[in-house]
Write a protein that holds these residues in place. Structure first.
Motif, short mmCIF file in Angstrom:
data_model
loop_
_atom_site.label_atom_id
_atom_site.label_comp_id
_atom_site.label_asym_id
_atom_site.label_seq_id
_atom_site.Cartn_x
_atom_site.Cartn_y
_atom_site.Cartn_z
N LEU A 151 18.30 33.06 45.55
CA LEU A 151 17.57 33.59 45.59
C LEU A 151 17.87 35.26 46.65
CD1 LEU A 151 15.54 31.12 44.70
CD2 LEU A 151 15.41 33.20 43.79
N GLU A 152 18.22 34.31 48.04
CA GLU A 152 18.27 35.40 49.18
C GLU A 152 19.58 36.51 49.07
OE1 GLU A 152 17.99 36.21 53.06
OE2 GLU A 152 17.12 34.13 52.21
N LEU A 153 20.65 36.35 48.77
CA LEU A 153 20.80 37.59 48.15
C LEU A 153 20.18 37.95 46.19
CD1 LEU A 153 24.62 35.84 48.12
CD2 LEU A 153 23.46 37.40 50.12
N GLY A 154 19.92 37.76 46.21
CA GLY A 154 19.71 38.66 44.70
C GLY A 154 20.24 38.64 43.42
N VAL A 155 20.83 37.46 43.36
CA VAL A 155 21.61 37.73 42.48
C VAL A 155 21.83 37.02 40.72
CG1 VAL A 155 23.72 38.72 43.23
CG2 VAL A 155 23.51 36.08 43.25
N PRO A 156 21.38 36.41 40.49
CA PRO A 156 21.39 35.33 39.14
C PRO A 156 22.54 34.54 38.89
CG PRO A 156 20.87 37.58 38.02
CD PRO A 156 21.70 37.79 39.15
N ARG A 157 23.38 35.30 38.79
CA ARG A 157 24.75 34.29 38.09
C ARG A 157 25.69 33.46 39.21
NH1 ARG A 157 27.41 37.97 34.04
NH2 ARG A 157 28.11 39.05 35.89
N LYS A 158 25.56 32.84 38.76
CA LYS A 158 27.45 31.81 39.93
C LYS A 158 28.35 33.68 39.48
CE LYS A 158 30.70 28.71 39.23
NZ LYS A 158 31.23 27.96 38.63
N THR A 159 28.36 33.48 38.90
CA THR A 159 29.83 35.07 38.60
C THR A 159 29.20 36.05 39.63
OG1 THR A 159 30.23 34.89 36.49
CG2 THR A 159 30.35 36.88 37.41
N ASP A 160 27.95 35.99 39.77
CA ASP A 160 27.77 37.50 41.31
C ASP A 160 27.81 36.76 42.42
OD1 ASP A 160 26.94 38.61 38.55
OD2 ASP A 160 24.82 38.38 39.28
N MET A 161 27.69 35.54 42.40
CA MET A 161 28.26 35.25 43.56
C MET A 161 29.33 34.66 44.28
SD MET A 161 25.18 33.56 45.89
CE MET A 161 25.87 32.75 46.76
N SER A 162 30.05 34.34 42.77
CA SER A 162 32.06 34.64 43.38
C SER A 162 32.27 35.86 43.76
CB SER A 162 32.76 34.18 41.78
OG SER A 162 31.76 32.56 41.91
N LEU A 163 31.89 37.48 43.07
CA LEU A 163 31.94 38.49 43.23
C LEU A 163 31.16 38.62 44.87
CD1 LEU A 163 31.74 39.91 40.10
CD2 LEU A 163 33.69 39.48 40.86
N ILE A 164 30.56 38.12 44.64
CA ILE A 164 30.71 38.20 46.72
C ILE A 164 31.13 37.43 47.46
CG2 ILE A 164 28.34 38.16 48.22
CD1 ILE A 164 26.30 38.80 45.63
N ALA A 165 31.01 37.09 47.17
CA ALA A 165 32.08 36.09 47.76
C ALA A 165 33.85 36.70 48.11
CB ALA A 165 32.25 33.81 47.21
N ALA A 166 33.64 36.98 47.25
CA ALA A 166 35.64 38.31 47.65
C ALA A 166 35.10 38.99 47.85
CB ALA A 166 35.54 37.89 45.65
N GLY A 167 34.33 39.65 48.49
CA GLY A 167 33.86 40.72 49.59
C GLY A 167 33.19 41.99 48.68
N LEU A 168 33.04 41.67 47.50
CA LEU A 168 31.97 42.83 47.17
C LEU A 168 30.33 42.20 47.49
CD1 LEU A 168 33.41 43.42 43.00
CD2 LEU A 168 33.84 44.26 44.93
N SER A 169 30.07 43.64 47.48
CA SER A 169 28.46 44.50 47.65
C SER A 169 27.49 43.89 46.77
CB SER A 169 27.66 45.74 48.34
OG SER A 169 28.28 46.25 47.45
N ARG A 170 26.22 43.16 46.52
CA ARG A 170 25.28 43.26 45.72
C ARG A 170 24.80 44.09 44.53
NH1 ARG A 170 20.34 44.31 45.80
NH2 ARG A 170 18.77 43.13 44.58
#
Length: 111
Positions: A30-49
Protein backbone atom coordinates in the motif's frame (compact mmCIF):
# COMPACT_ATOMS: atom_id res chain seq x y z
CA UNK A 1 -22.71 5.95 16.09
CA UNK A 2 -19.77 3.68 16.91
CA UNK A 3 -16.42 5.36 17.45
CA UNK A 4 -13.31 3.23 17.19
CA UNK A 5 -9.79 4.28 17.96
CA UNK A 6 -7.78 3.65 14.81
CA UNK A 7 -4.53 2.52 16.52
CA UNK A 8 -6.42 -0.25 18.31
CA UNK A 9 -8.09 -1.39 15.10
CA UNK A 10 -4.83 -1.26 13.16
CA UNK A 11 -3.04 -3.41 15.70
CA UNK A 12 -5.73 -6.06 15.35
CA UNK A 13 -5.63 -6.15 11.54
CA UNK A 14 -3.50 -8.65 9.73
CA UNK A 15 -1.25 -6.59 7.48
CA UNK A 16 0.69 -9.56 6.16
CA UNK A 17 -0.39 -12.60 4.22
CA UNK A 18 1.41 -15.77 3.27
CA UNK A 19 1.81 -16.76 -0.35
CA UNK A 20 3.76 -19.88 -1.19
CA UNK A 21 5.48 -19.82 2.18
CA UNK A 22 6.64 -16.20 1.77
CA UNK A 23 5.24 -13.40 3.90
CA UNK A 24 3.94 -10.51 1.84
CA UNK A 25 3.76 -7.16 3.58
CA UNK A 26 0.45 -5.68 2.48
CA UNK A 27 1.19 -2.47 4.35
CA UNK A 28 4.37 -2.01 2.28
CA UNK A 29 2.46 -2.75 -0.92
CA UNK A 30 0.00 0.00 0.00
CA UNK A 31 2.84 2.37 0.86
CA UNK A 32 4.51 1.81 -2.51
CA UNK A 33 1.24 1.80 -4.42
CA UNK A 34 1.71 -1.58 -6.08
CA UNK A 35 -0.90 -4.33 -6.24
CA UNK A 36 1.23 -7.43 -6.86
CA UNK A 37 4.08 -9.33 -5.24
CA UNK A 38 5.81 -9.18 -8.64
CA UNK A 39 5.78 -5.38 -8.48
CA UNK A 40 7.37 -5.45 -5.03
CA UNK A 41 10.04 -7.85 -6.34
CA UNK A 42 10.87 -5.58 -9.29
CA UNK A 43 11.16 -2.57 -6.97
CA UNK A 44 13.40 -4.61 -4.67
CA UNK A 45 15.59 -5.34 -7.71
CA UNK A 46 16.08 -1.60 -8.25
CA UNK A 47 13.32 -0.40 -10.57
CA UNK A 48 11.10 2.57 -9.78
CA UNK A 49 7.36 2.23 -9.31
CA UNK A 50 6.76 4.15 -12.55
CA UNK A 51 8.89 1.72 -14.56
CA UNK A 52 7.32 -1.28 -12.84
CA UNK A 53 3.88 -0.02 -13.86
CA UNK A 54 5.07 0.25 -17.48
CA UNK A 55 6.39 -3.34 -17.38
CA UNK A 56 3.35 -4.97 -15.79
CA UNK A 57 1.83 -6.13 -19.10
CA UNK A 58 5.03 -8.03 -19.89
CA UNK A 59 4.94 -10.03 -16.64
CA UNK A 60 1.49 -11.56 -16.16
CA UNK A 61 2.63 -13.71 -13.20
CA UNK A 62 1.66 -11.85 -10.03
CA UNK A 63 3.84 -13.92 -7.67
CA UNK A 64 7.41 -13.52 -8.96
CA UNK A 65 10.04 -13.63 -6.23
CA UNK A 66 12.84 -11.04 -5.98
CA UNK A 67 15.40 -13.51 -7.36
CA UNK A 68 13.11 -14.32 -10.31
CA UNK A 69 12.65 -10.58 -10.92
CA UNK A 70 16.42 -10.06 -10.99
CA UNK A 71 16.82 -12.88 -13.49
CA UNK A 72 14.00 -11.50 -15.66
CA UNK A 73 15.56 -8.02 -15.68
CA UNK A 74 18.95 -9.48 -16.61
CA UNK A 75 17.57 -11.39 -19.59
CA UNK A 76 15.17 -8.95 -21.22
CA UNK A 77 16.03 -6.55 -24.03
CA UNK A 78 14.20 -3.34 -23.05
CA UNK A 79 14.57 -2.01 -26.60
CA UNK A 80 12.18 -4.77 -27.73
CA UNK A 81 9.49 -3.65 -25.30
CA UNK A 82 6.94 -1.01 -26.10
CA UNK A 83 7.67 1.14 -23.05
CA UNK A 84 8.51 4.84 -22.66
CA UNK A 85 12.11 5.97 -23.05
CA UNK A 86 12.48 6.75 -19.32
CA UNK A 87 11.58 3.16 -18.47
CA UNK A 88 13.94 1.76 -21.09
CA UNK A 89 16.81 3.86 -19.70
CA UNK A 90 16.07 2.75 -16.17
CA UNK A 91 15.96 -0.95 -17.10
CA UNK A 92 19.32 -0.58 -18.88
CA UNK A 93 20.80 1.15 -15.82
CA UNK A 94 19.53 -1.56 -13.47
CA UNK A 95 20.84 -4.24 -15.84
CA UNK A 96 24.28 -2.59 -15.70
CA UNK A 97 24.19 -2.54 -11.88
CA UNK A 98 23.14 -6.18 -11.76
CA UNK A 99 25.89 -7.13 -14.22
CA UNK A 100 28.46 -5.30 -12.10
CA UNK A 101 27.29 -7.16 -8.99
CA UNK A 102 27.59 -10.45 -10.84
CA UNK A 103 31.02 -9.50 -12.17
CA UNK A 104 32.30 -8.64 -8.71
CA UNK A 105 30.70 -11.71 -7.16
CA UNK A 106 28.26 -9.88 -4.93
CA UNK A 107 25.04 -11.58 -3.92
CA UNK A 108 21.81 -10.43 -5.53
CA UNK A 109 19.81 -8.07 -3.37
CA UNK A 110 16.69 -10.05 -4.23
CA UNK A 111 17.89 -13.45 -3.08
Amino acid sequence: MLLVELPKVRSQLCVQRTCGGLVIDIEMMLELGVPRKTDMSLIAAGLSRATVRELETYIPDSDITPSQAVEWIRTIDPEDLNIPAFATREVVQVQAKLAARLLWGEADSGT
